[in-house]
Scaffold this motif. Sequence first.
Motif, PDB file in Angstrom:
ATOM      1  N   PHE A  83       0.833  -1.211   0.000  1.00 14.35           N
ATOM      2  CA  PHE A  83       0.000   0.000   0.000  1.00 14.35           C
ATOM      3  C   PHE A  83       0.868   1.261   0.000  1.00 14.35           C
ATOM      4  O   PHE A  83       0.527   2.248  -0.642  1.00 14.35           O
ATOM      5  CB  PHE A  83      -0.967   0.018   1.184  1.00 14.35           C
ATOM      6  CG  PHE A  83      -2.279  -0.652   0.886  1.00 14.35           C
ATOM      7  CD1 PHE A  83      -3.331   0.076   0.342  1.00 14.35           C
ATOM      8  CD2 PHE A  83      -2.455  -1.997   1.133  1.00 14.35           C
ATOM      9  CE1 PHE A  83      -4.544  -0.535   0.052  1.00 14.35           C
ATOM     10  CE2 PHE A  83      -3.661  -2.614   0.854  1.00 14.35           C
ATOM     11  CZ  PHE A  83      -4.712  -1.893   0.310  1.00 14.35           C
ATOM     12  N   VAL A  84       2.001   1.214   0.693  1.00 10.67           N
ATOM     13  CA  VAL A  84       2.889   2.376   0.735  1.00 10.67           C
ATOM     14  C   VAL A  84       3.588   2.554  -0.614  1.00 10.67           C
ATOM     15  O   VAL A  84       3.571   3.645  -1.193  1.00 10.67           O
ATOM     16  CB  VAL A  84       3.909   2.251   1.889  1.00 10.67           C
ATOM     17  CG1 VAL A  84       4.988   3.320   1.784  1.00 10.67           C
ATOM     18  CG2 VAL A  84       3.196   2.333   3.232  1.00 10.67           C
ATOM     19  N   SER A  85       4.190   1.492  -1.143  1.00 14.53           N
ATOM     20  CA  SER A  85       4.997   1.632  -2.364  1.00 14.53           C
ATOM     21  C   SER A  85       4.168   1.668  -3.643  1.00 14.53           C
ATOM     22  O   SER A  85       4.509   2.396  -4.576  1.00 14.53           O
ATOM     23  CB  SER A  85       6.033   0.506  -2.455  1.00 14.53           C
ATOM     24  OG  SER A  85       5.396  -0.747  -2.625  1.00 14.53           O
ATOM     25  N   GLU A  86       3.093   0.915  -3.699  1.00 19.39           N
ATOM     26  CA  GLU A  86       2.314   0.826  -4.941  1.00 19.39           C
ATOM     27  C   GLU A  86       1.130   1.789  -4.989  1.00 19.39           C
ATOM     28  O   GLU A  86       0.699   2.172  -6.069  1.00 19.39           O
ATOM     29  CB  GLU A  86       1.801  -0.605  -5.138  1.00 19.39           C
ATOM     30  CG  GLU A  86       2.899  -1.646  -5.225  1.00 19.39           C
ATOM     31  CD  GLU A  86       3.823  -1.442  -6.410  1.00 19.39           C
ATOM     32  OE1 GLU A  86       3.339  -1.049  -7.499  1.00 19.39           O
ATOM     33  OE2 GLU A  86       5.037  -1.672  -6.247  1.00 19.39           O
ATOM     34  N   CYS A  87       0.589   2.142  -3.844  1.00 14.54           N
ATOM     35  CA  CYS A  87      -0.618   2.983  -3.815  1.00 14.54           C
ATOM     36  C   CYS A  87      -0.364   4.372  -3.249  1.00 14.54           C
ATOM     37  O   CYS A  87      -1.275   5.186  -3.180  1.00 14.54           O
ATOM     38  CB  CYS A  87      -1.709   2.291  -2.998  1.00 14.54           C
ATOM     39  SG  CYS A  87      -2.202   0.697  -3.683  1.00 14.54           S
ATOM     40  N   GLY A  88       0.861   4.645  -2.801  1.00 16.87           N
ATOM     41  CA  GLY A  88       1.189   5.971  -2.305  1.00 16.87           C
ATOM     42  C   GLY A  88       0.646   6.279  -0.921  1.00 16.87           C
ATOM     43  O   GLY A  88       0.543   7.439  -0.545  1.00 16.87           O
ATOM     44  N   PHE A  89       0.292   5.248  -0.153  1.00 19.19           N
ATOM     45  CA  PHE A  89      -0.226   5.471   1.192  1.00 19.19           C
ATOM     46  C   PHE A  89       0.904   5.929   2.113  1.00 19.19           C
ATOM     47  O   PHE A  89       2.070   5.647   1.882  1.00 19.19           O
ATOM     48  CB  PHE A  89      -0.852   4.191   1.747  1.00 19.19           C
ATOM     49  CG  PHE A  89      -2.279   3.967   1.311  1.00 19.19           C
ATOM     50  CD1 PHE A  89      -2.688   4.186   0.008  1.00 19.19           C
ATOM     51  CD2 PHE A  89      -3.216   3.512   2.214  1.00 19.19           C
ATOM     52  CE1 PHE A  89      -3.993   3.968  -0.381  1.00 19.19           C
ATOM     53  CE2 PHE A  89      -4.520   3.295   1.840  1.00 19.19           C
ATOM     54  CZ  PHE A  89      -4.922   3.527   0.536  1.00 19.19           C
ATOM     55  N   SER A  90       0.540   6.599   3.174  1.00 15.84           N
ATOM     56  CA  SER A  90       1.506   7.098   4.150  1.00 15.84           C
ATOM     57  C   SER A  90       2.124   5.940   4.940  1.00 15.84           C
ATOM     58  O   SER A  90       1.421   5.036   5.367  1.00 15.84           O
ATOM     59  CB  SER A  90       0.803   8.038   5.127  1.00 15.84           C
ATOM     60  OG  SER A  90       1.657   8.357   6.200  1.00 15.84           O
ATOM     61  N   PRO A  91       3.438   5.996   5.185  1.00 18.29           N
ATOM     62  CA  PRO A  91       4.088   4.977   6.016  1.00 18.29           C
ATOM     63  C   PRO A  91       4.016   5.309   7.512  1.00 18.29           C
ATOM     64  O   PRO A  91       4.663   4.652   8.326  1.00 18.29           O
ATOM     65  CB  PRO A  91       5.540   5.018   5.520  1.00 18.29           C
ATOM     66  CG  PRO A  91       5.744   6.433   5.127  1.00 18.29           C
ATOM     67  CD  PRO A  91       4.410   6.887   4.554  1.00 18.29           C
TER      68      PRO A  91
END
Length: 115
Positions: free
Chosen positions: A67-75
């Motif tokens: 979700f962080v790397s592929e969807c741009g979600f916050s880590p």
Amino acid sequence: QRGDAVAPCTSSGTGGKPAAASIGADAALPHGPNGYILSYGASYKSASAWNEVPQCPPSATAVHDAFVSECGFSPTFRPTLDEDVTCRRMVEDVRRVAATMASHDVVVVFFTGHG
């Protein structure tokens, strides 16, 4: 129909942010929505061998990372694993992310382990 529906992953040109799906001319946002992932994986190491599920923590980590790397979600919210996965912790995390987000942001809660 709602005019502020949000897709969980990015579309081209959103700069790594979750993509807003427009369902009408009034759906324009001042900026793209932010995405947050709360990911939990419990292996139950202290339980009997019959109840242990060792693949759950790596799965929770992989889902968070995707979700962080592929969807741009916050880590911002790191995966919570094993003994740290408690009802209290999950409720606290939901409250923290609710205080962090704006009305058009997206939150995904992922749990892997015994239900």
